[in-house]
Design a protein around this motif. Structure first.
Motif, PDB file in Angstrom:
ATOM      1  N   GLY A 208       0.823  -1.208   0.000  1.00  0.00           N
ATOM      2  CA  GLY A 208       0.000   0.000   0.000  1.00  0.00           C
ATOM      3  C   GLY A 208       0.851   1.250   0.000  1.00  0.00           C
ATOM      4  O   GLY A 208       1.694   1.434   0.881  1.00  0.00           O
ATOM      5  N   ALA A 209       0.646   2.092  -0.998  1.00  0.00           N
ATOM      6  CA  ALA A 209       1.424   3.326  -1.126  1.00  0.00           C
ATOM      7  C   ALA A 209       0.621   4.547  -0.707  1.00  0.00           C
ATOM      8  O   ALA A 209       0.840   5.645  -1.201  1.00  0.00           O
ATOM      9  CB  ALA A 209       1.907   3.483  -2.566  1.00  0.00           C
ATOM     10  N   GLY A 210      -0.302   4.361   0.216  1.00  0.00           N
ATOM     11  CA  GLY A 210      -1.056   5.495   0.754  1.00  0.00           C
ATOM     12  C   GLY A 210      -0.192   6.276   1.722  1.00  0.00           C
ATOM     13  O   GLY A 210       1.026   6.076   1.804  1.00  0.00           O
ATOM     14  N   PRO A 211      -0.798   7.155   2.489  1.00  0.00           N
ATOM     15  CA  PRO A 211      -0.021   7.989   3.415  1.00  0.00           C
ATOM     16  C   PRO A 211       0.800   7.189   4.423  1.00  0.00           C
ATOM     17  O   PRO A 211       1.953   7.513   4.680  1.00  0.00           O
ATOM     18  CB  PRO A 211      -1.087   8.822   4.127  1.00  0.00           C
ATOM     19  N   THR A 212       0.230   6.132   4.965  1.00  0.00           N
ATOM     20  CA  THR A 212       0.951   5.343   5.973  1.00  0.00           C
ATOM     21  C   THR A 212       2.111   4.582   5.347  1.00  0.00           C
ATOM     22  O   THR A 212       3.241   4.627   5.853  1.00  0.00           O
ATOM     23  CB  THR A 212      -0.007   4.371   6.677  1.00  0.00           C
ATOM     24  N   GLY A 213       1.853   3.886   4.253  1.00  0.00           N
ATOM     25  CA  GLY A 213       2.915   3.129   3.588  1.00  0.00           C
ATOM     26  C   GLY A 213       4.025   4.022   3.067  1.00  0.00           C
ATOM     27  O   GLY A 213       5.212   3.706   3.191  1.00  0.00           O
ATOM     28  N   SER A 214       3.650   5.159   2.500  1.00  0.00           N
ATOM     29  CA  SER A 214       4.647   6.091   1.971  1.00  0.00           C
ATOM     30  C   SER A 214       5.500   6.679   3.088  1.00  0.00           C
ATOM     31  O   SER A 214       6.722   6.802   2.951  1.00  0.00           O
ATOM     32  CB  SER A 214       3.962   7.208   1.193  1.00  0.00           C
ATOM     33  N   MET A 215       4.870   7.037   4.193  1.00  0.00           N
ATOM     34  CA  MET A 215       5.621   7.595   5.326  1.00  0.00           C
ATOM     35  C   MET A 215       6.547   6.533   5.929  1.00  0.00           C
ATOM     36  O   MET A 215       7.694   6.823   6.261  1.00  0.00           O
ATOM     37  CB  MET A 215       4.670   8.137   6.394  1.00  0.00           C
TER      38      MET A 215
ATOM     39  N   GLN B  78      -8.010  11.707  -6.777  1.00  0.00           N
ATOM     40  CA  GLN B  78      -8.631  12.579  -5.793  1.00  0.00           C
ATOM     41  C   GLN B  78      -8.233  12.109  -4.400  1.00  0.00           C
ATOM     42  O   GLN B  78      -7.875  10.964  -4.203  1.00  0.00           O
ATOM     43  CB  GLN B  78     -10.154  12.605  -5.932  1.00  0.00           C
ATOM     44  N   THR B  79      -8.311  13.014  -3.461  1.00  0.00           N
ATOM     45  CA  THR B  79      -7.968  12.679  -2.082  1.00  0.00           C
ATOM     46  C   THR B  79      -9.152  12.000  -1.404  1.00  0.00           C
ATOM     47  O   THR B  79     -10.299  12.259  -1.736  1.00  0.00           O
ATOM     48  CB  THR B  79      -7.556  13.939  -1.297  1.00  0.00           C
ATOM     49  N   ARG B  80      -8.841  11.120  -0.477  1.00  0.00           N
ATOM     50  CA  ARG B  80      -9.888  10.484   0.324  1.00  0.00           C
ATOM     51  C   ARG B  80      -9.910  11.038   1.739  1.00  0.00           C
ATOM     52  O   ARG B  80     -10.824  10.810   2.492  1.00  0.00           O
ATOM     53  CB  ARG B  80      -9.670   8.969   0.365  1.00  0.00           C
ATOM     54  N   ALA B  81      -8.872  11.789   2.082  1.00  0.00           N
ATOM     55  CA  ALA B  81      -8.772  12.338   3.434  1.00  0.00           C
ATOM     56  C   ALA B  81      -9.682  13.550   3.585  1.00  0.00           C
ATOM     57  O   ALA B  81      -9.721  14.415   2.728  1.00  0.00           O
ATOM     58  CB  ALA B  81      -7.333  12.741   3.725  1.00  0.00           C
ATOM     59  N   MET B  82     -10.393  13.585   4.683  1.00  0.00           N
ATOM     60  CA  MET B  82     -11.250  14.724   4.978  1.00  0.00           C
ATOM     61  C   MET B  82     -10.512  15.739   5.851  1.00  0.00           C
ATOM     62  O   MET B  82     -10.809  16.919   5.812  1.00  0.00           O
ATOM     63  CB  MET B  82     -12.515  14.260   5.710  1.00  0.00           C
ATOM     64  N   ALA B  83      -9.549  15.272   6.640  1.00  0.00           N
ATOM     65  CA  ALA B  83      -8.811  16.151   7.542  1.00  0.00           C
ATOM     66  C   ALA B  83      -7.534  15.452   7.979  1.00  0.00           C
ATOM     67  O   ALA B  83      -7.365  14.254   7.759  1.00  0.00           O
ATOM     68  CB  ALA B  83      -9.660  16.486   8.761  1.00  0.00           C
ATOM     69  N   VAL B  84      -6.649  16.190   8.589  1.00  0.00           N
ATOM     70  CA  VAL B  84      -5.427  15.635   9.173  1.00  0.00           C
ATOM     71  C   VAL B  84      -5.554  15.772  10.676  1.00  0.00           C
ATOM     72  O   VAL B  84      -5.855  16.853  11.187  1.00  0.00           O
ATOM     73  CB  VAL B  84      -4.174  16.374   8.666  1.00  0.00           C
ATOM     74  N   GLN B  85      -5.349  14.675  11.374  1.00  0.00           N
ATOM     75  CA  GLN B  85      -5.466  14.674  12.831  1.00  0.00           C
ATOM     76  C   GLN B  85      -4.352  15.500  13.467  1.00  0.00           C
ATOM     77  O   GLN B  85      -3.235  15.577  12.950  1.00  0.00           O
ATOM     78  CB  GLN B  85      -5.396  13.241  13.370  1.00  0.00           C
ATOM     79  N   ALA B  86      -4.655  16.103  14.608  1.00  0.00           N
ATOM     80  CA  ALA B  86      -3.680  16.919  15.321  1.00  0.00           C
ATOM     81  C   ALA B  86      -2.433  16.107  15.673  1.00  0.00           C
ATOM     82  O   ALA B  86      -1.310  16.611  15.572  1.00  0.00           O
ATOM     83  CB  ALA B  86      -4.303  17.512  16.574  1.00  0.00           C
ATOM     84  N   ARG B  87      -2.598  14.858  16.064  1.00  0.00           N
ATOM     85  CA  ARG B  87      -1.448  14.020  16.422  1.00  0.00           C
ATOM     86  C   ARG B  87      -0.544  13.786  15.216  1.00  0.00           C
ATOM     87  O   ARG B  87       0.678  13.777  15.339  1.00  0.00           O
ATOM     88  CB  ARG B  87      -1.925  12.686  16.998  1.00  0.00           C
ATOM     89  N   THR B  88      -1.141  13.625  14.040  1.00  0.00           N
ATOM     90  CA  THR B  88      -0.354  13.462  12.817  1.00  0.00           C
ATOM     91  C   THR B  88       0.490  14.701  12.572  1.00  0.00           C
ATOM     92  O   THR B  88       1.679  14.602  12.234  1.00  0.00           O
ATOM     93  CB  THR B  88      -1.281  13.200  11.620  1.00  0.00           C
ATOM     94  N   LEU B  89      -0.083  15.873  12.755  1.00  0.00           N
ATOM     95  CA  LEU B  89       0.667  17.121  12.587  1.00  0.00           C
ATOM     96  C   LEU B  89       1.803  17.226  13.596  1.00  0.00           C
ATOM     97  O   LEU B  89       2.891  17.721  13.270  1.00  0.00           O
ATOM     98  CB  LEU B  89      -0.270  18.317  12.705  1.00  0.00           C
ATOM     99  N   GLU B  90       1.586  16.751  14.818  1.00  0.00           N
ATOM    100  CA  GLU B  90       2.650  16.752  15.829  1.00  0.00           C
ATOM    101  C   GLU B  90       3.810  15.865  15.391  1.00  0.00           C
ATOM    102  O   GLU B  90       4.973  16.235  15.541  1.00  0.00           O
ATOM    103  CB  GLU B  90       2.108  16.252  17.163  1.00  0.00           C
ATOM    104  N   ILE B  91       3.484  14.696  14.866  1.00  0.00           N
ATOM    105  CA  ILE B  91       4.524  13.769  14.405  1.00  0.00           C
ATOM    106  C   ILE B  91       5.286  14.381  13.233  1.00  0.00           C
ATOM    107  O   ILE B  91       6.517  14.339  13.194  1.00  0.00           O
ATOM    108  CB  ILE B  91       3.909  12.407  14.022  1.00  0.00           C
ATOM    109  N   TYR B  92       4.563  14.963  12.288  1.00  0.00           N
ATOM    110  CA  TYR B  92       5.214  15.625  11.150  1.00  0.00           C
ATOM    111  C   TYR B  92       6.135  16.743  11.635  1.00  0.00           C
ATOM    112  O   TYR B  92       7.229  16.923  11.106  1.00  0.00           O
ATOM    113  CB  TYR B  92       4.182  16.193  10.189  1.00  0.00           C
ATOM    114  N   SER B  93       5.691  17.495  12.630  1.00  0.00           N
ATOM    115  CA  SER B  93       6.503  18.572  13.165  1.00  0.00           C
ATOM    116  C   SER B  93       7.793  18.039  13.779  1.00  0.00           C
ATOM    117  O   SER B  93       8.871  18.596  13.550  1.00  0.00           O
ATOM    118  CB  SER B  93       5.702  19.345  14.214  1.00  0.00           C
TER     119      SER B  93
END
Length: 65
Positions: A9-16, A40-55
């Motif tokens: 799977g090359a979605g967001p999780t697999g790619s990351m 097209q995107t399937r994501a409706m939003a990005v979770q706050a925890r995901t943004l923390e990890i990205y940061s």
């Protein structure tokens, strides 16, 4: 072919995951049922925890080229 890590799977999780493994010197192989990028995107939003990890990974820093 010898593969250390096979990612299905090359979605967001697999790619990351592939990105993080490559940053640590591993060579993962990603397989995906689709032959190209999504139209097209399937994501409706990005979770706050995901943004923390990205940061923490430095992905929120702006770079000028």
């Amino acid at each position: 072919m010898d593969v250390e890590v096979l990612i299905v799977g090359a979605g967001p999780t697999g790619s990351m995951l592939a990105n993080q493994l490559a940053r640590r010197g591993m060579r993962p192989l990603i397989i995906n049922r689709h032959s190209g990028p999504a139209q097209q995107t399937r994501a409706m939003a990005v979770q706050a925890r995901t943004l923390e990890i990205y940061s923490k990974m430095g992905l929120n820093e702006q770079h000028t080229h």
